[in-house]
Design an enzyme around this catalytic site. Structure first.
Site, PDB file in Angstrom:
ATOM      1  N   GLY A  15       0.802  -1.229   0.000  1.00  0.00           N
ATOM      2  CA  GLY A  15       0.000   0.000   0.000  1.00  0.00           C
ATOM      3  C   GLY A  15       0.829   1.270   0.000  1.00  0.00           C
ATOM      4  O   GLY A  15       2.062   1.255   0.006  1.00  0.00           O
ATOM      5  N   GLN A 113      -5.740 -11.264  12.695  1.00  0.00           N
ATOM      6  CA  GLN A 113      -4.324 -10.957  12.943  1.00  0.00           C
ATOM      7  C   GLN A 113      -3.997 -10.989  14.432  1.00  0.00           C
ATOM      8  O   GLN A 113      -2.870 -11.309  14.811  1.00  0.00           O
ATOM      9  CB  GLN A 113      -3.956  -9.617  12.302  1.00  0.00           C
ATOM     10  CG  GLN A 113      -4.023  -9.718  10.772  1.00  0.00           C
ATOM     11  CD  GLN A 113      -3.589  -8.480  10.041  1.00  0.00           C
ATOM     12  OE1 GLN A 113      -3.248  -7.468  10.651  1.00  0.00           O
ATOM     13  NE2 GLN A 113      -3.607  -8.538   8.721  1.00  0.00           N
ATOM     14  N   ASP A 160      -1.747  13.155  14.395  1.00  0.00           N
ATOM     15  CA  ASP A 160      -2.539  14.297  14.876  1.00  0.00           C
ATOM     16  C   ASP A 160      -1.666  15.200  15.754  1.00  0.00           C
ATOM     17  O   ASP A 160      -1.737  16.429  15.686  1.00  0.00           O
ATOM     18  CB  ASP A 160      -3.752  13.784  15.656  1.00  0.00           C
ATOM     19  CG  ASP A 160      -4.466  12.689  14.880  1.00  0.00           C
ATOM     20  OD1 ASP A 160      -4.837  12.954  13.727  1.00  0.00           O
ATOM     21  OD2 ASP A 160      -4.573  11.560  15.393  1.00  0.00           O
ATOM     22  N   HIS A 188      -8.623   8.726  17.101  1.00  0.00           N
ATOM     23  CA  HIS A 188      -8.121   9.291  15.836  1.00  0.00           C
ATOM     24  C   HIS A 188      -9.333   9.442  14.917  1.00  0.00           C
ATOM     25  O   HIS A 188      -9.631   8.577  14.082  1.00  0.00           O
ATOM     26  CB  HIS A 188      -7.071   8.353  15.237  1.00  0.00           C
ATOM     27  CG  HIS A 188      -6.617   8.789  13.879  1.00  0.00           C
ATOM     28  ND1 HIS A 188      -5.969   9.972  13.647  1.00  0.00           N
ATOM     29  CD2 HIS A 188      -6.752   8.196  12.654  1.00  0.00           C
ATOM     30  CE1 HIS A 188      -5.712  10.089  12.361  1.00  0.00           C
ATOM     31  NE2 HIS A 188      -6.187   9.039  11.734  1.00  0.00           N
TER      32      HIS A 188
HETATM   33  P1  NAD Z   1      -3.690   1.350   0.716  1.00  0.00           P
HETATM   34  O1  NAD Z   1      -5.037   0.952   0.200  1.00  0.00           O
HETATM   35  O2  NAD Z   1      -2.760   2.074  -0.179  1.00  0.00           O
HETATM   36  O3  NAD Z   1      -2.938   0.042   1.228  1.00  0.00           O
HETATM   37  C1  NAD Z   1      -3.543  -0.876   2.072  1.00  0.00           C
HETATM   38  C2  NAD Z   1      -2.858  -2.207   1.857  1.00  0.00           C
HETATM   39  O4  NAD Z   1      -3.387  -3.110   2.834  1.00  0.00           O
HETATM   40  C3  NAD Z   1      -3.134  -2.814   0.464  1.00  0.00           C
HETATM   41  O5  NAD Z   1      -1.920  -3.235  -0.127  1.00  0.00           O
HETATM   42  C4  NAD Z   1      -4.046  -3.993   0.786  1.00  0.00           C
HETATM   43  O6  NAD Z   1      -3.905  -5.068  -0.124  1.00  0.00           O
HETATM   44  C5  NAD Z   1      -3.564  -4.355   2.188  1.00  0.00           C
HETATM   45  N1  NAD Z   1      -4.488  -5.175   2.958  1.00  0.00           N
HETATM   46  C6  NAD Z   1      -5.835  -5.154   2.980  1.00  0.00           C
HETATM   47  N2  NAD Z   1      -6.308  -6.116   3.778  1.00  0.00           N
HETATM   48  C7  NAD Z   1      -5.237  -6.757   4.291  1.00  0.00           C
HETATM   49  C8  NAD Z   1      -5.072  -7.860   5.168  1.00  0.00           C
HETATM   50  N3  NAD Z   1      -6.123  -8.509   5.677  1.00  0.00           N
HETATM   51  N4  NAD Z   1      -3.811  -8.238   5.479  1.00  0.00           N
HETATM   52  C9  NAD Z   1      -2.750  -7.600   4.964  1.00  0.00           C
HETATM   53  N5  NAD Z   1      -2.839  -6.567   4.102  1.00  0.00           N
HETATM   54  C10 NAD Z   1      -4.068  -6.161   3.774  1.00  0.00           C
HETATM   55  O7  NAD Z   1      -3.945   2.149   2.083  1.00  0.00           O
HETATM   56  P2  NAD Z   1      -2.924   3.114   2.858  1.00  0.00           P
HETATM   57  O8  NAD Z   1      -3.078   4.492   2.304  1.00  0.00           O
HETATM   58  O9  NAD Z   1      -1.587   2.513   2.929  1.00  0.00           O
HETATM   59  O10 NAD Z   1      -3.638   3.153   4.290  1.00  0.00           O
HETATM   60  C11 NAD Z   1      -3.698   1.990   5.092  1.00  0.00           C
HETATM   61  C12 NAD Z   1      -4.577   2.253   6.321  1.00  0.00           C
HETATM   62  O11 NAD Z   1      -3.979   3.251   7.147  1.00  0.00           O
HETATM   63  C13 NAD Z   1      -5.984   2.768   5.996  1.00  0.00           C
HETATM   64  O12 NAD Z   1      -6.921   2.147   6.859  1.00  0.00           O
HETATM   65  C14 NAD Z   1      -5.883   4.256   6.324  1.00  0.00           C
HETATM   66  O13 NAD Z   1      -7.136   4.823   6.616  1.00  0.00           O
HETATM   67  C15 NAD Z   1      -4.982   4.196   7.533  1.00  0.00           C
HETATM   68  N6  NAD Z   1      -4.323   5.456   7.928  1.00  0.00           N
HETATM   69  C16 NAD Z   1      -4.243   5.723   9.252  1.00  0.00           C
HETATM   70  C17 NAD Z   1      -3.618   6.867   9.706  1.00  0.00           C
HETATM   71  C18 NAD Z   1      -3.538   7.184  11.183  1.00  0.00           C
HETATM   72  O14 NAD Z   1      -3.137   8.307  11.517  1.00  0.00           O
HETATM   73  N7  NAD Z   1      -3.874   6.286  12.091  1.00  0.00           N
HETATM   74  C19 NAD Z   1      -3.061   7.746   8.776  1.00  0.00           C
HETATM   75  C20 NAD Z   1      -3.154   7.456   7.415  1.00  0.00           C
HETATM   76  C21 NAD Z   1      -3.804   6.284   7.000  1.00  0.00           C
HETATM   77  C1  LMR Z   2      -5.376  10.666   8.336  1.00  0.00           C
HETATM   78  O1  LMR Z   2      -5.657  11.192   9.406  1.00  0.00           O
HETATM   79  O2  LMR Z   2      -4.779  11.268   7.429  1.00  0.00           O
HETATM   80  C2  LMR Z   2      -5.723   9.203   8.116  1.00  0.00           C
HETATM   81  O3  LMR Z   2      -6.410   8.688   9.211  1.00  0.00           O
HETATM   82  C3  LMR Z   2      -6.436   8.966   6.845  1.00  0.00           C
HETATM   83  C4  LMR Z   2      -7.866   9.443   6.913  1.00  0.00           C
HETATM   84  O4  LMR Z   2      -8.774   8.646   6.586  1.00  0.00           O
HETATM   85  O5  LMR Z   2      -8.086  10.600   7.287  1.00  0.00           O
END
Ligand code: NAD
Ligand code: LMR
Length: 326
Positions: A15, A113, A160, A188
């Site tokens: 991802g 997981q 954040d 979050h």
């Molecule tokens: P993305 O779609 O680019 O990548 C996600 C990856 O996860 C993909 O490669 C997908 O195949 C894989 N995936 C899906 N289900 C899976 C599983 N069961 N096991 C292993 N891999 C699996 O998404 P991204 O932009 O990399 O974001 C990933 C996550 O992080 C999202 O849920 C996003 O909202 C979250 N995020 C959180 C924060 C935070 O501050 N907490 C910030 C940004 C993004």
């Molecule tokens: C963020 O805060 O950038 C991530 O959690 C992605 C989102 O869905 O906002």
């Protein structure tokens, strides 16, 4: 630190976030410049080829610290004997969604997981959940890993925290690293509470330096809370490099310490600050000697209480929505 290889699991390796995160870990940004690492990369069966492409690029960087890379679609293989785990893999939201809308799509991932973590990981492995809704996913992960210490399962609110630091530093005309004792409480999500009440710059109270309470309440707090949405609207995709950077900061400080300063981490509540036990909520912690300690006895005034109750209320609702998985 010992020079034995540290094993690090990263989920969602194909991802967006991992396209930045993996290269930084391999460069030594988490465990340090003298610590060899091995990456154990998990993604779905249909993403295995894409992960292979990322691994070719990792190889082409010739990182001296990167000793081994495993690619797998089996969680137990990915979590075998790990020292640290970055749980990124899950669906991101798109325009018009809130992070909690992802709960039904992503919760099951963390149940499966959690069971694999329970079976395969070292008991002292440090885990950060990034995949949204991160707090509740972390709670599901911990609940499904009953033999793994819940204290070692955390969720990310550091993005954040970092977002707020930059806005505060710009407003106060100071450097980001001069701001101490700042915290983001709770979820979050749009209810998160970016709390400047106790923040200081060189011993002076930050609220006094800025002297604009309405900016704090009407601009800073909502803008930090909506920043993820603003990025999705501008980029057409959710934050990636900044999310990877925050995950690195979170894990780096947990391992190496936070130099006596507060950092924001979502950890399983011990009931303090009126946060029901077991909710994964952002609180101020100080990291030292490879562990974190909650900052205790922080005064919570009327406004802060209202803000905390709001975000805790949302976390409680999310917990009820996934009770079947806990
Ligand atoms: P993305 O779609 O680019 O990548 C996600 C990856 O996860 C993909 O490669 C997908 O195949 C894989 N995936 C899906 N289900 C899976 C599983 N069961 N096991 C292993 N891999 C699996 O998404 P991204 O932009 O990399 O974001 C990933 C996550 O992080 C999202 O849920 C996003 O909202 C979250 N995020 C959180 C924060 C935070 O501050 N907490 C910030 C940004 C993004
Ligand atoms: C963020 O805060 O950038 C991530 O959690 C992605 C989102 O869905 O906002």
């Amino acid at each position: 630190m010992s020079n034995q290889v540290k094993r690090i699991a990263v989920t969602g390796a194909a991802g967006q976030i991992c396209y930045s995160l993996l290269f930084r870990i391999a460069n030594g940004d988490v465990f340090g410049p003298d610590q060899p690492v091995a990456l154990q990369l998990l993604d779905l069966p249909q993403a295995q080829n894409a992960v292979r492409g990322v691994v070719m690029e990792l190889e082409d960087c010739a990182f001296p610290l990167l000793r081994d890379v495993t690619i797998t679609d089996d969680p137990k293989t990915a979590f075998r004997d790990i020292d640290a785990g970055f749980f990124v893999g899950s669906r991101p939201r798109s325009k018009g969604m809130e992070r909690r809308d992802l709960l039904s799509a992503n919760a099951e991932i963390f149940r499966v997981q959690g069971q694999a973590l329970n079976e395969a990981a070292k008991r002292d492995a440090k885990v950060i959940v990034v995949g949204n809704p991160a707090n509740t996913n972390a709670m599901i992960l911990a609940a499904n890993a009953p033999d793994f210490p819940t204290a070692n399962v955390t969720a990310m609110v550091r993005l954040d925290h970092n977002r707020a630091l930059t806005q505060l530093a710009k407003k106060a005309g100071v450097k980001v690293d001069e701001i101490k004792k700042f915290v983001v409480w709770g979820n979050h999500s749009p209810t998160m509470f970016a709390d400047w009440t106790h923040a200081e710059v060189n011993g002076r109270k930050l609220p006094e330096i800025i002297g604009d309470d309405s900016w704090y309440r009407e601009t800073l707090i909502p803008e930090v809370a909506r920043r993820g949405t603003a990025i999705i609207e501008a980029r057409g995709a959710s934050s990636a490099a900044s999310a990877a950077n925050a995950a690195i900061d979170h894990m780096h400080d947990w391992i190496h310490g936070s130099n006596g300063d507060w950092v924001s981490m979502a950890v399983s509540s011990d009931g303090s600050y009126g946060i029901p036990e077991g909710l994964m909520a952002g609180v101020p912690v100080i990291c030292k000697d490879g562990s974190y300690e909650r900052v205790t006895g922080v005064p919570v005034d009327g406004f802060a209480r209202e803000m905390l109750d709001r975000t805790v209320g949302e976390l409680t609702e999310e917990r009820e929505a996934v009770s079947a998985l806990l």
